[in-house]
Every structure is written in structure tokens, then in C-alpha cells.
Design an enzyme around this catalytic site. Structure first.
Site, PDB file in Angstrom:
ATOM      1  N   ARG A 113       0.825  -1.211   0.000  1.00 42.73           N
ATOM      2  CA  ARG A 113       0.000   0.000   0.000  1.00 42.73           C
ATOM      3  C   ARG A 113       0.866   1.271   0.000  1.00 42.73           C
ATOM      4  NH1 ARG A 113      -3.790  -0.103   4.625  1.00 42.73           N
ATOM      5  NH2 ARG A 113      -4.740   1.694   3.617  1.00 42.73           N
ATOM      6  N   VAL A 167      -4.268   8.069   5.729  1.00 46.61           N
ATOM      7  CA  VAL A 167      -2.905   7.702   6.130  1.00 46.61           C
ATOM      8  C   VAL A 167      -1.922   7.899   4.975  1.00 46.61           C
ATOM      9  CG1 VAL A 167      -3.680   6.054   7.896  1.00 46.61           C
ATOM     10  CG2 VAL A 167      -3.303   5.236   5.550  1.00 46.61           C
ATOM     11  N   ASP A 168      -2.386   8.589   3.913  1.00 46.46           N
ATOM     12  CA  ASP A 168      -1.585   8.647   2.693  1.00 46.46           C
ATOM     13  C   ASP A 168      -0.630   9.837   2.597  1.00 46.46           C
ATOM     14  OD1 ASP A 168      -3.321  10.808   2.018  1.00 46.46           O
ATOM     15  OD2 ASP A 168      -4.691   9.447   0.989  1.00 46.46           O
ATOM     16  N   HIS A 218      -5.312   8.750  12.139  1.00 46.10           N
ATOM     17  CA  HIS A 218      -5.060   7.310  11.953  1.00 46.10           C
ATOM     18  C   HIS A 218      -3.626   7.018  11.537  1.00 46.10           C
ATOM     19  CE1 HIS A 218      -9.665   6.547  11.306  1.00 46.10           C
ATOM     20  NE2 HIS A 218      -9.352   6.822  12.546  1.00 46.10           N
ATOM     21  N   SER A 227     -17.313   8.968   5.554  1.00 43.23           N
ATOM     22  CA  SER A 227     -18.626   8.363   5.777  1.00 43.23           C
ATOM     23  C   SER A 227     -19.203   8.798   7.123  1.00 43.23           C
ATOM     24  CB  SER A 227     -18.510   6.836   5.737  1.00 43.23           C
ATOM     25  OG  SER A 227     -17.561   6.404   6.687  1.00 43.23           O
TER      26      SER A 227
END
Ligand code: OAD
Length: 251
Positions: free
Chosen positions: A75, A108-109, A124, A195
Site C-alpha cells: 500500500r 494515512v496517505d 489514523h 462516511s
């Protein structure tokens, strides 16, 4: 029929322009237009067979550190290949235009920082960082392991792990406290691409609203927040956020 034209309400524009303190909460939807796959979307091929709890829990890491490490290495490589989109850049511009600002992200990117955002709290964690699984120290320099195991902490020899929040783990207390403080203090809270279902981040809009903030949702889809938000801007964040920021702060 095309999609309905985006209308930014005048009272929202005026409130954002006048605000001295703005907070933003973002989720996966803000990175959607960059092509960052969600956790589930990334579960392709070999990874499709695993329950998320076998890939992103402390117990999974204890049982099979190599599998968890490899999942995050894959990832991390995906994230390295993508770029920030107009939503990230609009939020970086917004930060430059208001005196007090905080962006709390569940992503988390690291794309917000790559777009130029500075005042960011990562609820996160961040997939591009690695920390010692025992001591928690973030390790800046590490090598992919040559053998079958995750690399080891140079200080104590424990495994290194991704600096992200796994299922069953607490959010970093300082990040959550900063986000809650910003929610209580801000005059406008923009909630984009989330969401609004995963707590404790999902509680931030209600906290802000109780403290008197105007809450704005940016999402192409209805969420549990939609009914309570003061304004709902339906559409992709990469379209809506640049339009909102340009309307409040024309160049
Ligand atoms: P979700 O995947 O739960 O929700 C993504 C939201 O983005 C949805 O409401 C979509 O409608 C919306 N969306 C999709 N495309 C969009 C676009 N182009 N522009 C704006 N919005 C768009 O993601 P999060 O709310 O971030 O936690 O989920 C929060 C947390 O749940 C994640 O950080 C992760 C997950 O479990 C951990 O990993 C701890």
C-alpha cells in the site's frame, strides 16, 4: 441528464470569508480522485482472501509480522505512485487564507502535506512512516528487509511496524485532543469525503456544532451527518472544495 450545477450558498461563502478559525475533517473520499484505493479496494489478488483483521490488528502482526508488513509495503508503494488532487490543494490554499486553522484527517496517505497543508493532525497515522512496535519511536531511516521478516528497530531490535492506527487500537491521544480542541474552537467545520461513521472522528461534527460552529458536509453521497449538517455540498471533493475556496477567497 447531467449532474445538477454546484451552488455554493451565499451565507456559507460569507461565513467562511469572515471566519477567523476554520477546521476541516477529511476521510478517504478526499483521496478518491487521486486514485488511492480504500483498504478494501486495495485487497486485490493475493490479498482478497484475508479478513481485514488478519492484516491490520496488533494480533495479526504478532501472529504473522511478515504478512502485515508486506500488506503495508504494497500500500505504501501504491501511495507513492499517486499525487494530490484539487481537493488537497484547495485545503492547502484555505489554510493560507484563514488565521487559525486545523485539518484533521483520517487518511494515512500523507497527500495533504504533499499538497502544502501544514497544520495537519493525522488521526489514523501515516502509512509512509514506520515506528518501533515496542517503544513507538518513529524511525526515519530503515531498509526493506532482505530476509523474510520486517526490519528491526535500530535501537532495541524489536520489529518495525507502519505508524498507522490498526483496528482495536486507540487513536493517538495528542492528535485526537488537537482535533477536538479545533472542533470546539472553530467557527466553520468542513467535513469532506468521510462516511462519518467511524468514531471517535465521527463525533467531531456534533462537538463543533454544539460549540456554535457552522458544519459543512462535502460528499457526493448521503451520510449519517447529512441530516444534521448546516450545509451539504453534494459532489466530488476535487470539484466542490476548489469552488468553495475560490468563492470565499477569490484570487
Ligand atoms: P469511508 O471509505 O468510510 O468513506 C468514504 C466517503 O467518501 C464516503 O462517504 C463516500 O461517499 C465519500 N466519497 C467517495 N468519493 C468521494 C469524492 N470524490 N469526494 C468526496 N467524497 C467522496 O472512509 P472514511 O470515512 O475515511 O480507519 O473512513 C474512516 C476510517 O474507516 C478509515 O480511516 C479507516 C476505516 O476503517 C482505519 O483504518 C482505522
Amino acid at each position: 441528464m447531467g449532474s445538477p450545477a454546484l451552488v455554493i450558498p451565499g451565507d456559507l461563502v460569507a461565513a467562511l470569508r469572515a471566519a477567523r478559525d476554520v477546521a476541516v475533517l477529511t476521510g478517504a473520499g478526499v483521496s478518491a480522485e487521486s486514485g488511492v484505493p480504500t483498504f478494501r479496494d486495495a485487497q486485490q489478488g493475493l490479498w482478497a482472501q484475508f479478513d481485514p483483521r488478519e492484516l491490520a490488528t496488533p494480533a495479526a502482526f504478532a501472529r504473522n509480522p511478515k504478512r502485515v508488513w508486506d500488506w503495508y509495503a504494497m500500500r505504501r508503494e501504491m501511495v507513492a505512485r499517486v499525487a494530490p488532487n484539487p481537493a488537497h490543494f484547495a485545503l492547502a490554499e484555505l489554510e493560507r487564507r484563514v488565521p487559525a486553522f486545523l485539518l484533521a484527517t483520517q487518511n494515512v496517505d500523507g497527500l495533504h502535506q504533499r499538497a502544502g497543508s501544514v497544520r495537519v493532525v493525522e488521526l489514523h497515522g501515516n502509512i509512509t512512516r514506520v515506528r518501533c512496535a515496542d517503544e513507538g519511536t518513529v524511525v526515519a531511516q530503515w531498509c526493506e528487509p532482505a530476509d523474510a521478516l520486517p526490519p528491526r528497530c535500530p535501537a532495541c531490535g524489536a520489529f518495525l511496524r507502519p505508524d498507522v492506527v490498526w483496528f482495536e487500537e486507540m487513536l493517538p491521544a495528542d492528535a485526537l485532543a488537537a482535533a477536538e480542541d479545533a472542533a470546539r474552537r472553530c467557527e466553520v467545520l468542513i467535513v469532506a469525503g468521510t462516511s462519518a461513521e467511524v468514531y471517535p472522528a465521527a463525533a467531531l461534527p456534533a462537538q463543533a456544532q454544539r460549540a456554535g460552529a457552522l458544519v459543512v458536509e462535502v460528499n457526493p453521497n448521503e451520510t449519517p451527518l447529512s441530516a444534521d449538517a448546516d450545509h451539504v455540498l453534494r459532489g466530488p471533493a476535487g470539484v466542490v472544495l476548489p469552488a468553495l475556496v475560490a468563492a470565499a477567497f477569490p484570487r
